[in-house]
Every structure is written in structure tokens, then in C-alpha cells.
Design an enzyme around this catalytic site. Structure first.
Site, mmCIF file in Angstrom:
data_model
loop_
_atom_site.group_PDB
_atom_site.id
_atom_site.type_symbol
_atom_site.label_atom_id
_atom_site.label_comp_id
_atom_site.label_asym_id
_atom_site.label_seq_id
_atom_site.Cartn_x
_atom_site.Cartn_y
_atom_site.Cartn_z
ATOM 1 N N GLU A 37 -6.142 -1.377 4.509
ATOM 2 C CA GLU A 37 -6.281 -1.551 3.056
ATOM 3 C C GLU A 37 -5.614 -2.843 2.587
ATOM 4 O O GLU A 37 -6.079 -3.486 1.650
ATOM 5 C CB GLU A 37 -5.678 -0.330 2.344
ATOM 6 C CG GLU A 37 -6.523 0.930 2.561
ATOM 7 C CD GLU A 37 -5.732 2.211 2.761
ATOM 8 O OE1 GLU A 37 -4.695 2.179 3.467
ATOM 9 O OE2 GLU A 37 -6.133 3.253 2.220
ATOM 10 N N LYS A 74 2.938 0.795 3.316
ATOM 11 C CA LYS A 74 2.541 -0.211 4.303
ATOM 12 C C LYS A 74 2.589 -1.563 3.627
ATOM 13 O O LYS A 74 2.260 -1.667 2.437
ATOM 14 C CB LYS A 74 1.135 0.089 4.824
ATOM 15 C CG LYS A 74 1.095 1.404 5.603
ATOM 16 C CD LYS A 74 -0.284 1.841 5.984
ATOM 17 C CE LYS A 74 -0.190 3.240 6.611
ATOM 18 N NZ LYS A 74 -1.374 4.021 6.489
ATOM 19 N N ASN A 112 0.845 -1.190 0.000
ATOM 20 C CA ASN A 112 0.000 0.000 0.000
ATOM 21 C C ASN A 112 0.886 1.247 0.000
ATOM 22 O O ASN A 112 1.431 1.640 1.029
ATOM 23 C CB ASN A 112 -0.896 -0.067 1.250
ATOM 24 C CG ASN A 112 -1.645 1.216 1.527
ATOM 25 O OD1 ASN A 112 -1.600 2.174 0.748
ATOM 26 N ND2 ASN A 112 -2.333 1.255 2.660
ATOM 27 N N ARG A 134 -2.037 -1.683 -3.967
ATOM 28 C CA ARG A 134 -3.058 -0.628 -3.934
ATOM 29 C C ARG A 134 -2.642 0.427 -4.955
ATOM 30 O O ARG A 134 -1.604 1.084 -4.794
ATOM 31 C CB ARG A 134 -3.143 -0.002 -2.538
ATOM 32 C CG ARG A 134 -3.992 1.259 -2.514
ATOM 33 C CD ARG A 134 -4.050 1.893 -1.135
ATOM 34 N NE ARG A 134 -4.747 3.163 -1.182
ATOM 35 C CZ ARG A 134 -4.270 4.315 -0.703
ATOM 36 N NH1 ARG A 134 -3.070 4.365 -0.139
ATOM 37 N NH2 ARG A 134 -4.971 5.411 -0.788
ATOM 38 N N HIS A 148 -11.918 9.184 6.001
ATOM 39 C CA HIS A 148 -10.569 8.621 5.989
ATOM 40 C C HIS A 148 -9.610 9.803 6.050
ATOM 41 O O HIS A 148 -9.427 10.527 5.067
ATOM 42 C CB HIS A 148 -10.324 7.778 4.730
ATOM 43 C CG HIS A 148 -8.936 7.202 4.713
ATOM 44 N ND1 HIS A 148 -8.672 5.854 4.878
ATOM 45 C CD2 HIS A 148 -7.727 7.800 4.601
ATOM 46 C CE1 HIS A 148 -7.359 5.661 4.864
ATOM 47 N NE2 HIS A 148 -6.767 6.835 4.694
ATOM 48 N N LEU A 149 -9.016 10.029 7.223
ATOM 49 C CA LEU A 149 -8.191 11.223 7.436
ATOM 50 C C LEU A 149 -6.733 10.831 7.665
ATOM 51 O O LEU A 149 -6.372 10.338 8.743
ATOM 52 C CB LEU A 149 -8.724 12.017 8.640
ATOM 53 C CG LEU A 149 -10.246 12.293 8.664
ATOM 54 C CD1 LEU A 149 -10.656 13.017 9.940
ATOM 55 C CD2 LEU A 149 -10.665 13.108 7.433
ATOM 56 N N GLY A 150 -5.910 10.985 6.627
ATOM 57 C CA GLY A 150 -4.467 10.719 6.751
ATOM 58 C C GLY A 150 -3.727 11.832 6.038
ATOM 59 O O GLY A 150 -4.250 12.948 5.928
ATOM 60 N N SER A 151 -2.554 11.526 5.500
ATOM 61 C CA SER A 151 -1.821 12.548 4.737
ATOM 62 C C SER A 151 -2.655 13.034 3.564
ATOM 63 O O SER A 151 -2.560 14.180 3.142
ATOM 64 C CB SER A 151 -0.519 11.980 4.204
ATOM 65 O OG SER A 151 0.265 11.615 5.275
ATOM 66 N N ASP A 203 -8.241 2.128 -5.716
ATOM 67 C CA ASP A 203 -8.939 2.957 -4.736
ATOM 68 C C ASP A 203 -10.216 3.551 -5.315
ATOM 69 O O ASP A 203 -11.154 3.877 -4.603
ATOM 70 C CB ASP A 203 -8.014 4.130 -4.364
ATOM 71 C CG ASP A 203 -7.560 4.065 -2.931
ATOM 72 O OD1 ASP A 203 -7.809 3.046 -2.279
ATOM 73 O OD2 ASP A 203 -6.968 5.053 -2.469
HETATM 74 N N1 LIG Z 1 -1.443 11.232 17.433
HETATM 75 C C1 LIG Z 1 -1.754 11.712 16.239
HETATM 76 N N2 LIG Z 1 -2.675 12.693 16.124
HETATM 77 C C2 LIG Z 1 -3.003 13.187 14.917
HETATM 78 N N3 LIG Z 1 -2.448 12.771 13.769
HETATM 79 C C3 LIG Z 1 -1.527 11.798 13.815
HETATM 80 C C4 LIG Z 1 -1.134 11.214 15.032
HETATM 81 N N4 LIG Z 1 -0.191 10.263 14.755
HETATM 82 C C5 LIG Z 1 -0.017 10.263 13.398
HETATM 83 N N5 LIG Z 1 -0.832 11.174 12.838
HETATM 84 C C6 LIG Z 1 -0.900 11.557 11.417
HETATM 85 O O1 LIG Z 1 -1.408 10.559 10.532
HETATM 86 C C7 LIG Z 1 -0.982 10.919 9.209
HETATM 87 C C8 LIG Z 1 -0.622 9.677 8.426
HETATM 88 O O2 LIG Z 1 -1.780 8.958 8.183
HETATM 89 P P1 LIG Z 1 -1.792 7.667 7.241
HETATM 90 O O3 LIG Z 1 -3.229 7.371 6.977
HETATM 91 O O4 LIG Z 1 -1.000 6.579 7.869
HETATM 92 O O5 LIG Z 1 -0.989 8.224 5.986
HETATM 93 P P2 LIG Z 1 -0.960 7.888 4.436
HETATM 94 O O6 LIG Z 1 -1.789 8.952 3.834
HETATM 95 O O7 LIG Z 1 0.467 7.930 4.033
HETATM 96 O O8 LIG Z 1 -1.566 6.535 4.233
HETATM 97 C C9 LIG Z 1 0.192 11.866 9.355
HETATM 98 O O9 LIG Z 1 -0.195 13.191 9.015
HETATM 99 C C10 LIG Z 1 0.489 11.785 10.838
HETATM 100 O O10 LIG Z 1 1.035 12.956 11.310
HETATM 101 C C1 LIG Z 2 -5.815 8.754 -2.103
HETATM 102 C C2 LIG Z 2 -4.878 9.229 -1.058
HETATM 103 O O1 LIG Z 2 -4.753 10.413 -0.860
HETATM 104 O O2 LIG Z 2 -4.234 8.294 -0.364
HETATM 105 P P1 LIG Z 2 -3.245 8.511 0.900
HETATM 106 O O3 LIG Z 2 -4.053 9.154 1.960
HETATM 107 O O4 LIG Z 2 -2.819 7.114 1.269
HETATM 108 O O5 LIG Z 2 -2.128 9.371 0.455
HETATM 109 MG MG LIG Z 3 -3.202 5.956 3.278
#
Ligand SMILES: Nc1ncnc2c1ncn2[C@@H]1O[C@H](COP(=O)(O)OP(=O)(O)O)[C@@H](O)[C@H]1O
Ligand SMILES: CC(=O)OP(=O)(O)O
Ligand SMILES: [Mg+2]
Length: 419
Positions: free
Chosen positions: A406, A15, A8, A100, A216-219, A156
Site C-alpha cells: 500500500e 508500516k 500505513n 493511508r 486481501h487477508l490480514g488482521s 482505502d
Molecule cells: N505464516 C503465517 N500464516 C498465516 N498468517 C500469518 C502468518 N504470518 C503472519 N500472519 C498473519 O498476518 C496477519 C497480519 O496481516 P497484515 O496484512 O500485515 O495486517 P494489518 O491488517 O495490520 O495490515 C496477522 O493475523 C498475522 O498473524
Molecule cells: C480496512 C482494514 O481492515 O485494514 P487492515 O486490514 O489494515 O486493518
Molecule cells: Mg493492512
């Protein structure tokens, strides 16, 4: 033994998980290299002797890893190293490698990666500049290192192929849209498919009866309205740039803003290579915006700490902006679901670990009936439960955290469809 390797490539991490090809997809190993958009990268890695016994474990070890393909190579070295006098797995045991791939065009299902499919996905790299090419580099490494392994692309975008036409169509010239296959595609679909099944199981309903709002809240961050187990709207669009802001992405802005940014925004960017063709405008909006451009860091955990504990003005600004945009989608999708949502689900790195973010979002959307029990909220980030309920006892609608996976979603699809 026959094994399934699931890879992923996210925007800030790679991952990887390895499963036995068995009805329950027994986990043999899982790990990640994170921080690929930051100065320091971290390796996390756990391999298992049995479902309850750990063989080897590393947590957040600092490593130098310049890109996604190097992260995959770090993983391959671990896979090849001996633990005690035992090698975990022989490369020949890996029957399938599942990748992925964020942008799959209009493909509704996974595809075996042939030369022709590889080429098709390569063309789509322009539409997911932080993802497709990086994932394809890993596919390339798999092809050259794992000779007997079949490679399969999981998209995705597939989960969102149920979005109705009036929602996936943009209000621009229809001929242009048709000619260039311009439409809302939407992403994070493997995660939303996983969330749908796990939430339905948890609530004891069929997938087809599940109405939820998922975040879904990540980067990269997105929201999705799920009606009867199917996506009816999502915040990302033609590319993963639309919608919510991300670590380095602007999210939705006034489209004409970019003409006022630089006079040469339409020229090719220095980041353009023979594989990904970015204009300066795309480069700014994908790689030089988002919360990093406000605070100087891509780490939302650090931004939260600075905002909450140190009252840092810019960290607070980035935090409040994100809360505002996220709650706006919750409101929009509440209406899209005609008030029939039974739960609001938080997932992704920030959704799962950011307790302060969850509190702030629920505070903004409490008028819809969503609640948060602060004691449960504090423990949610440390639990190993796949689904965790944070709502107050008498709440009419639930607030849930789902530890999305994922890689496991791909493995389960392999086993369910006997790929
Ligand atoms: N304790 C925390 N509180 C808020 N955000 C966090 C925490 N630990 C990690 N994160 C954030 O999660 C994000 C990464 O999310 P992830 O879904 O693993 O990323 P990706 O988009 O690469 O798949 C980064 O912005 C990281 O800073
Ligand atoms: C689609 C997408 O932004 O994926 P990720 O959050 O893993 O970067
Ligand atoms: Mg991701």
C-alpha cells in the site's frame, strides 16, 4: 534529495516506507511495527545504500509499543539515528508524507490535508473505529515534527467508488441512507489498486481488460470482484466490520444477534473517548470478536499451526470458519464476474504467508477451475517476486499470490500525478 514518506496504519500494524522522489520511486527504507493488538510487538526495518545494498536491517526485534502513534515515533527515532557516521536522510528532505486513511467517505481521489480536511476525516472516525483516528494521530505527529512537509491523505475507500448503486445501497429506508450517507464504501482499496496493476502487468493485459477475484487477508480481511480493472463489489461495507471475520472483528452476522448479547449493548462503551464514539455493541463486534474471541490469539499464523500440527479444536474451528467465509465470497464473485475471472489473487499478511489457508480455500473452490501446485505453494511464502503463480500447469484460471504494498501504491500515485 527529495523524498516521499508513506505511512500505513493497519489495525494490527504500522508500516512505513521512504522513497526517493524519482520516476521509479527508489526505496530508501521500509519497515513495520506489528503485533499492536497482541501482547508483544515486533520491529522490522531495512534501509538501503543502493537498490542492491542494505545499510541496516532488523528483523522481528521484540519491542514494547502501546499504540500506532508510538510505532511512528519508533520509526522517527530510527530515521534520525546515524548509521556509521552517516545520517540516512535529513527531515528537511521529506517533501511529502502520504497517509493511508481507511475511510475517506465518498472522496474518489487523494486530498492535501488542511485543517478542514483533517476535521472532515476526524468526523469519519466513527465509521472506521480501528483505523481513522489512529492514522490521524500519526498525521498530527507528522505536522508537529516535519515542519516543511506536506501531508496527503490516500483513501482505502476511493477504489470502490465504481461499485454500482444497486450493490452499494442497503435495503433500508432510503431517506435515512441519504441523510447519513449510509452506503457500502469498501476498504483495502490501495491494496486492490496495487494488485490490479501488478496482476495486469504480469498477465500482459491492460488494466482495463483485467477480470479477477482478489482477497486481501490480514488482521482485517476482505474480498473484491474486479471487472475491467474496476471494483464492482467488495465484502466490507459502511465500515470495515462487514464481510469476512478479522482478528478482532466479527464480520457479517445476523444484525439482531447483538441485541441478544448484552442487555446494555446500545450504551456508550468504556472505550469511547472524545474522539471515537463507540457503543458497547460496536466495541464487542470490532474489538472483542473475530478469531481472537474463539482462540484467544490474534495471530493467524499461530492459529494455523495449532490447527494443522496440534489438531487443536478451537484453532481448527476458527481456521475452518475463515475458509468457509472466504470461499463463499469467491463463489459469489465468480457469479458477479459471470465466470470471466482469469485469476484468484491472495494478498495481505495471511494471504501471502498462509500456505495452509491457500490450500484449504482452493480445495473448496476447485469446482470453479482453480488449482494449486503444492510445491509452488510452499515456496510462495518465501519468494521476493511481487506476483507468484501457484496454479497447476494446465489450469484454465490462475491462482496467484501478490505481495501487496500500500505504501508503494501511494508513492507511485504521487509520481504519476506529479503531486
Ligand atoms: N505464516 C503465517 N500464516 C498465516 N498468517 C500469518 C502468518 N504470518 C503472519 N500472519 C498473519 O498476518 C496477519 C497480519 O496481516 P497484515 O496484512 O500485515 O495486517 P494489518 O491488517 O495490520 O495490515 C496477522 O493475523 C498475522 O498473524
Ligand atoms: C480496512 C482494514 O481492515 O485494514 P487492515 O486490514 O489494515 O486493518
Ligand atoms: Mg493492512
Amino acid at each position: 534529495m527529495s523524498a516521499i514518506l508513506c505511512l500505513n496504519a493497519g489495525s494490527s500494524s504500522v508500516k512505513f516506507s521512504l522513497y526517493r522522489y524519482s520516476p521509479d520511486a527508489t526505496l530508501l527504507l521500509t519497515g513495520s511495527v506489528s503485533g499492536l493488538t497482541a501482547d508483544q510487538q515486533y520491529l522490522t526495518y531495512t534501509s538501503y545504500k543502493s537498490s542492491s545494498e542494505v545499510l541496516e536491517s532488523i528483523k522481528n526485534q521484540e519491542i514494547d509499543c502501546p499504540d500506532h502513534d508510538s510505532a511512528f515515533k519508533v520509526f522517527m527515532e530510527h530515521l534520525n539515528s546515524k548509521v556509521g557516521d552517516k545520517r540516512l536522510i535529513s527531515f528537511d528532505d521529506i517533501y511529502l508524507a502520504c497517509h493511508r486513511i481507511v475511510h475517506g467517505g465518498g472522496n474518489p481521489r487523494p486530498l492535501l490535508i488542511t485543517e478542514e480536511v483533517y476535521h472532515e476525516l476526524d468526523i469519519l472516525s466513527d465509521l472506521a473505529p480501528l483505523h481513522n483516528q489512529r492514522a490521524l494521530d500519526i498525521v498530527h505527529s507528522c505536522i508537529s515534527r516535519l515542519k516543511g512537509t506536506k501531508n496527503v491523505a490516500f483513501f482505502d475507500s476511493s477504489f470502490h467508488m465504481t461499485i454500482p448503486r444497486h450493490i452499494y445501497t442497503y435495503p433500508i429506508d432510503l431517506d435515512v441512507q441519504k441523510r447519513h450517507q449510509i452506503r457500502k464504501y469498501g476498504f483495502h482499496g490501495l491494496s486492490y489498486a496495487f494488485i490490479t496493476r501488478e496482476t495486469a502487468d504480469y498477465l500482459g493485459v491492460d488494466d482495463g481488460d483485467l477480470n479477477i477475484i482478489a482477497l486481501h487477508l490480514g488482521s482485517g480481511a476482505s474480498a473484491c470482484a474486479i471487472l475491467g480493472g474496476k471494483s464492482i463489489n467488495t465484502s466490507m461495507g459502511l465500515t470495515p466490520l462487514e464481510g469476512l471475520p478479522g482478528a478482532t472483528r466479527s464480520g457479517s452476522i445476523d444484525p439482531s444477534l447483538i441485541f441478544h448479547y448484552h442487555s446494555d449493548s446500545s450504551r456508550m462503551s468504556t472505550a469511547s473517548s472524545k474522539d471515537v464514539h463507540l457503543t458497547i455493541a460496536e466495541d464487542i463486534l470490532n474489538k472483542r470478536s473475530g478469531w481472537q474471541s474463539i482462540t484467544g490469539t490474534t495471530d493467524f499464523g499461530l492459529i494455523t499451526k495449532r490447527a494443522v500440527e496440534e489438531n487443536d479444536e478451537l484453532a481448527k474451528l476458527a481456521f475452518d470458519m475463515f475458509v468457509d467465509r472466504v470461499s463463499m465470497y469467491v463463489g459469489q464473485y465468480w457469479v458477479a464476474l459471470q465466470g470471466k475471472a482469469v485469476a484468484l489473487v491472495f494478498a495481505g499478511g495471511i494471504g501471502e504467508k498462509g500456505k495452509e489457508l491457500r490450500t484449504a480455500v482452493i480445495d473448496k473452490v476447485s469446482c470453479l477451475g482453480f488449482t494449486i501446485d503444492e510445491k509452488l505453494n510452499a515456496t510462495a511464502s518465501t519468494t521476493s517476486d511481487v506476483v507468484f503463480d501457484l496454479s497447476k500447469k494446465d489450469a484454465k484460471v490462475k491462482t496467484l499470490v501478490v505481495q501487496t504494498d500500500e505504501q508503494l501504491q501511494m508513492a507511485k500515485e504521487v509520481i504519476a500525478t506529479r503531486l
